[in-house]
Design a protein around this motif. Structure first.
Motif, PDB file in Angstrom:
ATOM      1  N   THR A 609       0.839  -1.208   0.000  1.00  0.00           N
ATOM      2  CA  THR A 609       0.000   0.000   0.000  1.00  0.00           C
ATOM      3  C   THR A 609       0.870   1.253   0.000  1.00  0.00           C
ATOM      4  OG1 THR A 609      -1.716  -1.200   1.209  1.00  0.00           O
ATOM      5  CG2 THR A 609      -1.849   1.197   1.202  1.00  0.00           C
ATOM      6  N   SER A 610       1.894   1.272   0.854  1.00  0.00           N
ATOM      7  CA  SER A 610       2.799   2.426   0.910  1.00  0.00           C
ATOM      8  C   SER A 610       3.578   2.563  -0.389  1.00  0.00           C
ATOM      9  CB  SER A 610       3.767   2.284   2.087  1.00  0.00           C
ATOM     10  OG  SER A 610       3.057   2.219   3.307  1.00  0.00           O
ATOM     11  N   GLN A 613       1.476   4.085  -3.085  1.00  0.00           N
ATOM     12  CA  GLN A 613       1.278   5.520  -2.886  1.00  0.00           C
ATOM     13  C   GLN A 613       2.434   6.309  -3.498  1.00  0.00           C
ATOM     14  OE1 GLN A 613      -1.331   7.056  -1.777  1.00  0.00           O
ATOM     15  NE2 GLN A 613      -2.486   5.241  -1.088  1.00  0.00           N
ATOM     16  N   GLN A 614       3.645   5.775  -3.408  1.00  0.00           N
ATOM     17  CA  GLN A 614       4.807   6.429  -4.014  1.00  0.00           C
ATOM     18  C   GLN A 614       4.686   6.441  -5.539  1.00  0.00           C
ATOM     19  OE1 GLN A 614       8.496   4.723  -2.520  1.00  0.00           O
ATOM     20  NE2 GLN A 614       7.533   4.344  -0.507  1.00  0.00           N
ATOM     21  N   LEU A 616       1.901   6.468  -7.238  1.00  0.00           N
ATOM     22  CA  LEU A 616       0.871   7.433  -7.613  1.00  0.00           C
ATOM     23  C   LEU A 616       1.434   8.848  -7.685  1.00  0.00           C
ATOM     24  CD1 LEU A 616      -2.314   6.230  -5.670  1.00  0.00           C
ATOM     25  CD2 LEU A 616      -1.877   6.149  -8.123  1.00  0.00           C
ATOM     26  N   LYS A 620       1.117  10.931 -11.162  1.00  0.00           N
ATOM     27  CA  LYS A 620      -0.011  11.854 -11.029  1.00  0.00           C
ATOM     28  C   LYS A 620      -0.023  12.936 -12.094  1.00  0.00           C
ATOM     29  CE  LYS A 620      -2.592  14.543  -7.622  1.00  0.00           C
ATOM     30  NZ  LYS A 620      -2.646  15.021  -6.207  1.00  0.00           N
ATOM     31  N   TYR A 632      -8.698   3.623  -6.296  1.00  0.00           N
ATOM     32  CA  TYR A 632      -7.750   2.753  -5.601  1.00  0.00           C
ATOM     33  C   TYR A 632      -8.486   1.987  -4.501  1.00  0.00           C
ATOM     34  CZ  TYR A 632      -3.719   1.472  -2.709  1.00  0.00           C
ATOM     35  OH  TYR A 632      -2.806   0.791  -1.973  1.00  0.00           O
ATOM     36  N   THR A 634      -8.070  -1.340  -1.655  1.00  0.00           N
ATOM     37  CA  THR A 634      -7.136  -2.282  -1.025  1.00  0.00           C
ATOM     38  C   THR A 634      -7.797  -2.938   0.175  1.00  0.00           C
ATOM     39  OG1 THR A 634      -4.958  -2.537  -0.007  1.00  0.00           O
ATOM     40  CG2 THR A 634      -6.141  -0.489   0.458  1.00  0.00           C
TER      41      THR A 634
END
Length: 750
Positions: A609-610, A613-614, A616, A620, A632, A634
C-alpha cells in the motif's frame, strides 16, 4: 474252422447283397387309436436272399452290428426311408411320420448328426417328419449316447424310446433325454387285458406319458381286446398285426383304406372314444392348471368374504414356500393368521376395496426378508362380487436394484453438481442431451442454454470441423478420444478446455451417446505462453545486451561531437533534431541494457500500500494531463512482501503508463490490491482503454512486438522479467474496445 468259414461266407454274401441291392424296406403302419388314421410308419429291413428267400432282421442284423457292416446298411436304410416318406408326402400323405431304428454302432460313429443332416438335405425332407427309435441297449456309453441324441434333437428330428419298461434305467432316460414318444413294449401289451399286473403297468405308462406331455405308442397289438383296453386307457397310437404286418411300399398304399377301417370296426365306437378323450383332456387341463399354479414363480390366491371375514380359498406357487408359508397356513385362514397383525390390518383395507368392486388394486410389503407386490381383481357373477383373485410376485431384487440406482444417482448428482469440470452428454447427431451445472459457473450460461442445441453452436468456429471429425472417429471406432477446444464465455471471450469424450454403447454394441468431460486449461495455457516468452526473454536479453554495448560507444562519440557543433552554429535547428533522435536511441539502448542487470533483486520487507502511494505521486502529473482518474481499492491487514522496491515500482509505472496511453479520451483506471489466500497478493489494474484484439493478444510479450506505433515491445518483456525474478506472474486479459485487465501476482514469502 467251420464256424470261421461260415462267418466269412456270410460276410461275403452280405457285401454282395449290398452290391446287388438285395435289401428291401418294409413299412408297418402306426394308427391313431381314436380316428383310426395312419399317422406314420416304421421302416423295417428285409434281405431278399436269392437262395434262402426273404430273411427277417433277426437273421442278419446281429451279424451286421458285430461286423460293423451295420454302418453302410444303416445309412442306406435312412436315405431310402427319407426318400420314401418324401414321395408319399408329395402324393398327398403330408403328415405321415417315418420311424427308423438306430443301433449302437450307428449312434457312436463319428459326426453321426452331421451325416443325418446331410441325408435330410439331400432328400429335402423336413426334419420333424423323421423319428429315430432308440432302445435302452443303445445307451452303452452314459456320456456319448445322450450327447449324440441331443445333437439329433437339435436338428429337429423326433426321438422315441423303444421297448419301454424292459430295462433298468428307463425312467432315468425320460428325465435326462429329449424324448418325444414312449413305445410300450409288446410283452406288456400282449396280456394287458387278462393279466392285472401287465394291465396296471400299461395304464401307469400311459398316464405317465400324458403327464410328461409325450406321445404314447403301444406295439404288438394282435387282438381287438388289446385295442379296446388301450383305447379305454387313452393310449394315443397303436402298431401291430391287428392292423397290418410290415408291407412293401406299393402294397401298403393299396391297403391304406382297409387298414384305416380296423379301429372303427373292432374298437370302441368313435363317439364313446371321443367322449373319453374329451374327459381325459378336461382332467388333464385341470391338472395342468394345478401344476402351473404350483410351479409358477409367484403366488396365486383367492379369497371370499364369509361371516364378515376374508377367508382364503386357494393359494399356491413357489414364492409361497420361499416365504416359509405352506398351504395349511393359508387355506381357510384370515390374513391375521398368516402375517403380523399390524400388517394384516393394513392389507385388509385393500381386500375390502377389491371386495367392493374396485379394479386394479395393488400393494407392496415385506415378509421374512422378501419384498413382494400384490395385485387384486374382483370376480363377479350376476353383477355381484363373489370372490377375489390375487397374484403376488417377488420384487426383492427390483427393490434392491432401485435402492442401488437411487444411491448411485445421488452420488452422481453430487459429483456433477459440484465438479469444476464441464460434463456433457450428446447423441450421435452431436445434440446436447445434458449439461452439468458447472457450465454456468465456468462459462456464465445456465445448462438450459445448451441442452437441445448442437454442440458446435458455442464452440470457436476454427475448432468446429476438427472436433466434428474427431467425434465421428470416436463413434466409428467406439473408443475414447482426447482433444482441446475453445468455448465462448458469456462476456464474449474464449476459454481453452481439454476434453475427453467416451462413447456409450447400447445392448447391440452400437454407440448410443457420448459422455464428454472438459477441464478449463486457461491458466495452464497462460503458464505455457509465459514460459515460452520467458525463454524468448532470456535469448533476447543476451542479444540486446550485446547489441546495446556495440551501439552505445559510437553513439556517445556522435552525441559529443554534435553538442560541440551546436555551440558553434547560430541556428542549430538540424543539430537539435539530431540530438532529439540521439536521445531516443539512448533510451532504446538503456532498455536493451536493462537486460544486462544480472544482479538478484535486493529484497526488503515492503508494505505494498505504501509502495503504491509512491507510484501514484510519480504518475499523477500524467494522469492529470490526460484527464484520467485513479480509483484505488485495497484490503485491510494485507501481509507484507519481500521485494526490490525500485524494480516493483518500475513494473507498476510501466503498467500505468500503458493504461494511460490506451485511454486518449480520458476515463478511469481501477487499481485493486487483493490477498489471494496466504501465499500471494494480486495487484489488479483495470483500464477503460481501446483494448487489444484476440490476434494481438496472442503475440503480447514477444520480443520486438508492441501495440504502440513506435514501441519496441521490450518494456513488457522487462516487466515480465522483473516479476518472474520475484517468483510471481503477470496475466493480461483484454477485450477490444472494452479495456484491459492486468494482474500482477507476487508471493508473500520467497
Amino acid at each position: 474252422m467251420g464256424r470261421i468259414y461260415e462267418a466269412l461266407q456270410v460276410e461275403e454274401d452280405f457285401i454282395k447283397a449290398m452290391e446287388r441291392k438285395e435289401f428291401r424296406l418294409y413299412y408297418q403302419p402306426k394308427l391313431d387309436l381314436v380316428s383310426g388314421k395312419i399317422i406314420g410308419v416304421e421302416a423295417l429291413v428285409r434281405w431278399e436272399h436269392p437262395e434262402k428267400g426273404l430273411l427277417p432282421p433277426l437273421e442278419f442284423i446281429p451279424f451286421a452290428e458285430n461286423s460293423g457292416l451295420i454302418i453302410p446298411l444303416g445309412e442306406w436304410i435312412l436315405r431310402t426311408a427319407c426318400l420314401q416318406i418324401k414321395e408319399w408326402q408329395e402324393s398327398g400323405y403330408v403328415h405321415m411320420l417315418m420311424s427308423v431304428n438306430l443301433s449302437a454302432p450307428q449312434l457312436y460313429q463319428p459326426e453321426f448328426a452331421d451325416k443325418v443332416q446331410q441325408i435330410l438335405t439331400e432328400t429335402k425332407l423336413t426334419p420333424k417328419f423323421l423319428n429315430f427309435e432308440i432302445t435302452e441297449g443303445v445307451m452303452l456309453d452314459a456320456f456319448q449316447a445322450p450327447k449324440v441324441i441331443r445333437e439329433l434333437k437339435g436338428l429337429g428330428v423326433q426321438i422315441s424310446l423303444d421297448d419301454f419298461g424292459t430295462g433298468f434305467n428307463s425312467f432315468h432316460y425320460l428325465q435326462e433325454l429329449p424324448i418325444d414318444t414312449i413305445k410300450i413294449d409288446q410283452s406288456f401289451v400282449q396280456n394287458c387285458y387278462t393279466d392285472l399286473n401287465d394291465g396296471t403297468i400299461v395304464k401307469s405308462i400311459i398316464e405317465m406319458a400324458h403327464q410328461l406331455q409325450m406321445n404314447i405308442v403301444a406295439e404288438g397289438i394282435y387282438s381287438a381286446d388289446q385295442l379296446i383296453f388301450l383305447q379305454q386307457n387313452h393310449c394315443n397310437i397303436g402298431q401291430g398285426y391287428l392292423f397290418s404286418k410290415p408291407l412293401p411300399p406299393d402294397e401298403l398304399m393299396k391297403q391304406i383304406d382297409n387298414i384305416e377301417q380296423i379301429v372303427i370296426q373292432k374298437g370302441i365306437p368313435q363317439e364313446v372314444s371321443h367322449q373319453k378323450l374329451y374327459k381325459e383332456m378336461i382332467e388333464r387341463t385341470r391338472q395342468d392348471l394345478r401344476d402351473t399354479v404350483r410351479l409358477q414363480q409367484g403366488v396365486i390366491f383367492k379369497f371370499k368374504k364369509i361371516d364378515g371375514k376374508f377367508i382364503h380359498t386357494l393359494s399356491d406357487g413357489k414364492l409361497l414356500y420361499r416365504m416359509g408359508i405352506s398351504l395349511e397356513h393359508v387355506i381357510g385362514k384370515e390374513l391375521k393368521d398368516i402375517i403380523p397383525f399390524a400388517d394384516a390390518v393394513k392389507k385388509e383395507r385393500y381386500y375390502q376395496r377389491a371386495w367392493n368392486g374396485e379394479q386394479n388394486i395393488t400393494f407392496d410389503g415385506e415378509f421374512n426378508g422378501i419384498a413382494y407386490l400384490t395385485s387384486l381383481t374382483p370376480i363377479r357373477r350376476g353383477g355381484v362380487v363373489t370372490e377375489v383373485i390375487g397374484s403376488t410376485i417377488d420384487i426383492t431384487e427390483q427393490k434392491q436394484l432401485t435402492a442401488s440406482l437411487r444411491l448411485r444417482e445421488s452420488q452422481y448428482r453430487i459429483i456433477t453438481e459440484n465438479t469444476q469440470d464441464l460434463i456433457r452428454v450428446i447423441d450421435t447427431n452431436y445434440r446436447l442431451e445434458y449439461a452439468s451445472p458447472s457450465h454456468e459457473l465456468i462459462l456464465g450460461y445456465p445448462p438450459e442454454a445448451y441442452e437441445g442445441h448442437l454442440i458446435f453452436e458455442m464452440m470457436h468456429p476454427d475448432d468446429h470441423q476438427r472436433v466434428e471429425n474427431i467425434y465421428a472417429n470416436a463413434i466409428q471406432s467406439k473408443a475414447p478420444i482426447e482433444t482441446e477446444i475453445r468455448l465462448k464465455h458469456v462476456n464474449g471471450y474464449w476459454i481453452d478446455f481439454e476434453l475427453k469424450a467416451t462413447p456409450v454403447l447400447d445392448e447391440s454394441n452400437e454407440v448410443k451417446q457420448i459422455v464428454i468431460v472438459a477441464r478449463d486449461i486457461s491458466e495452464r495455457k497462460k503458464t505455457e505462453r509465459f514460459i515460452r516468452k520467458s525463454e524468448k526473454l532470456s535469448i533476447v536479453g543476451q542479444l540486446a545486451t550485446s547489441v546495446a554495448h556495440e551501439i552505445r560507444n559510437p553513439l556517445t562519440t556522435i552525441k559529443g561531437f554534435v553538442q560541440l557543433l551546436q555551440k558553434e552554429i547560430d541556428k542549430p535547428i538540424y543539430l537539435n533534431t539530431m540530438l532529439a533522435e540521439i536521445k531516443k536511441l539512448e533510451e532504446t539502448v538503456s532498455e536493451f541494457l536493462s537486460f544486462d542487470n544480472t544482479r538478484a533483486p535486493s529484497l526488503v520487507e515492503t508494505n505494498l500500500t505504501s509502495l503504491f502511494q509512491q507510484v501514484l505521486l510519480i504518475v499523477k502529473p500524467q494522469l492529470n494531463m490526460n484527464n484520467i482518474e485513479i480509483i484505488y481499492e485495497t484490503q485491510s491487514n494485507l501481509p507484507s512482501i519481500h521485494c526490490d522496491q525500485a524494480q516493483i515500482k518500475q513494473v507498476f509505472i510501466r503498467i500505468l503508463q500503458n493504461a494511460i496511453e490506451a485511454m486518449p479520451d480520458g476515463g478511469t483506471i481501477k487499481v485493486q490490491i487483493l490477498s489471494k489466500g496466504m501465499d500471494h497478493i494480486t495487484i489488479r489494474f483495470i483500464d477503460q482503454g481501446i483494448g487489444i484484439s484476440e490476434e494481438r493478444m496472442k503475440r503480447i510479450g514477444e520480443p520486438f512486438y508492441s501495440t504502440k506505433e513506435k514501441g519496441t515491445g521490450l518494456g513488457l518483456l522487462i516487466t515480465h522479467k522483473i516479476v518472474e525474478e520475484h517468483g510471481g506472474r503477470i496475466d493480461i486479459n483484454s477485450v477490444l474496445n472494452q479495456g484491459t485487465t492486468v494482474d500482477v501476482m507476487l508471493p508473500v514469502n520467497i
